[in-house]
Design an enzyme around this catalytic site. Structure first.
Site, PDB file in Angstrom:
ATOM      1  N   LYS A  81       1.077  -1.041   0.257  1.00  0.00           N
ATOM      2  CA  LYS A  81       0.284  -0.099   0.211  1.00  0.00           C
ATOM      3  C   LYS A  81       0.674   1.585   0.318  1.00  0.00           C
ATOM      4  O   LYS A  81       0.288   2.602  -0.468  1.00  0.00           O
ATOM      5  CB  LYS A  81      -0.914   0.065   1.084  1.00  0.00           C
ATOM      6  CG  LYS A  81      -1.970   0.840   1.075  1.00  0.00           C
ATOM      7  CD  LYS A  81      -1.513   2.421   1.883  1.00  0.00           C
ATOM      8  CE  LYS A  81      -2.206   3.106   1.681  1.00  0.00           C
ATOM      9  NZ  LYS A  81      -1.867   4.342   2.525  1.00  0.00           N
ATOM     10  N   ASP A  90      -6.358   0.763   0.551  1.00  0.00           N
ATOM     11  CA  ASP A  90      -6.390   1.000   2.416  1.00  0.00           C
ATOM     12  C   ASP A  90      -7.605   0.069   2.471  1.00  0.00           C
ATOM     13  O   ASP A  90      -8.646  -0.095   1.642  1.00  0.00           O
ATOM     14  CB  ASP A  90      -6.291   2.211   2.735  1.00  0.00           C
ATOM     15  CG  ASP A  90      -6.788   3.521   1.836  1.00  0.00           C
ATOM     16  OD1 ASP A  90      -7.727   3.097   1.460  1.00  0.00           O
ATOM     17  OD2 ASP A  90      -6.678   3.879   0.945  1.00  0.00           O
TER      18      ASP A  90
END
Length: 289
Positions: free
Chosen positions: A214, A233
DNA sequence: CCACGGCCTGATTC
DNA sequence: AGAATCAGGCCGT
């Protein structure tokens, strides 16, 4: 002190763009935003289809180059909108956040701040980043408020993990200190990753401590020219689950595959709009649960 | 490849 | 009130 006016020929919303969770250092005073971009203090204000920009230390021509670059005015956002328009959810998000731009940030600042962001929240991230700048950033302006640039890799590396811990970073302090050292030593050249392809640039970033999939995707999208990057996320995960998979279970890996097929080379723009939509309107379109 | 628990910290919730 | 829970994840198992 120089100041310029930049005509806006595309969808552009200054406030939305600066408050969309990409950058954490902009401060608003009325309609004006002040921040530091690549070591230069900037004040920005939007008046309709004009962007007013001022800087105490940059000449006009440099300012006229820096600001359009930062807001990616070289991207044809209207054309990208047309691409994404065939997706109803994306189109809804675009309409609700018209003119939201991806930012072209400094790679080190983007990487470092997103290392700080893990399992945190925006108020805390903002506070942590402000503390780092106050303690380890170089002074930017002499008059008025003492603004600071984002600290260099060397500065954070020299500060060391314990000091970063005391700055409030918690367990992220070790990650940031180690990554800062790797960058400062030249072990990894972030700027060089601009030219690299998405897969190899990501692979390089993943070698760094505190940088997972991420965080790497955020750095790639917000600073390294990889507009196909699709950071997943918690918000994006929930948005994709609810809006595209009927609330069913989807792994992060599946989402990446799906996003590539669905949105293509500008998936990052789709992500940013879906993310922002989810944050500002909650689940919105899902009636159940 | 996937799932799970731990991890600083601070705000919010029960 | 004090314990869970969650927050823009990463890492090791």
């Amino acid at each position: 002190m120089s100041s310029i006016e930049i005509p806006l020929r595309q969808p552009f919303n200054l406030a939305e763009s600066l408050a969309s969770g990409q950058a954490f250092r902009w401060r608003r005073k009325g309609r004006a935003f002040t921040g530091v971009v690549c070591g230069h203090l900037l004040t920005l204000r939007q008046q309709g289809d004009t962007l007013l920009a001022a800087s105490p230390d940059l000449p006009d021509d440099a300012l006229a180059a820096l600001v359009p670059s930062y807001f990616r005015l070289d991207d044809d956002l209207s054309a990208i909108y047309e691409e994404l328009r065939q997706d109803p959810r994306a189109w809804t998000a675009i309409q609700a956040n018209w003119g939201l731009r991806l930012l072209r940030q400094d790679p080190w600042e983007a990487l470092a701040t997103f290392i700080c962001s893990s399992a945190s929240n925006i108020p805390r991230i903002t506070r942590n980043v402000a503390t780092l700048c106050r303690r380890y950033g170089e002074r930017v302006s002499l008059n008025g408020t003492a603004w600071r640039a984002f600290p260099s890799p060397g500065a954070l590396s020299d500060a060391g993990a314990r000091a970063l811990w005391r700055a409030g970073l918690g367990y992220r302090a070790d990650y940031l200190a180690d990554t800062a050292r790797s960058i400062a030593s030249g072990e990894i050249d972030l700027s060089a990753l601009r030219q690299a392809d998405y897969a190899s640039a990501k692979k390089e970033l993943l070698r760094l401590p505190g940088v997972g999939v991420k965080v790497a995707d955020c750095a790639l999208l917000f600073s390294l020219e990889k507009l196909n990057a699709f950071p997943v996320d918690r918000w994006v995960l929930r948005a994709v689950q609810d809006w595209y998979f009927e609330g069913g279970h989807v792994t992060e890996k599946q989402i990446h595959q799906w996003a590539e097929e669905r949105f293509g080379p500008h998936a990052g723009y789709a992500q940013q709009y879906l993310f922002h939509q989810r944050r500002t309107e909650g689940r919105g379109a899902t009636p159940t649960e």
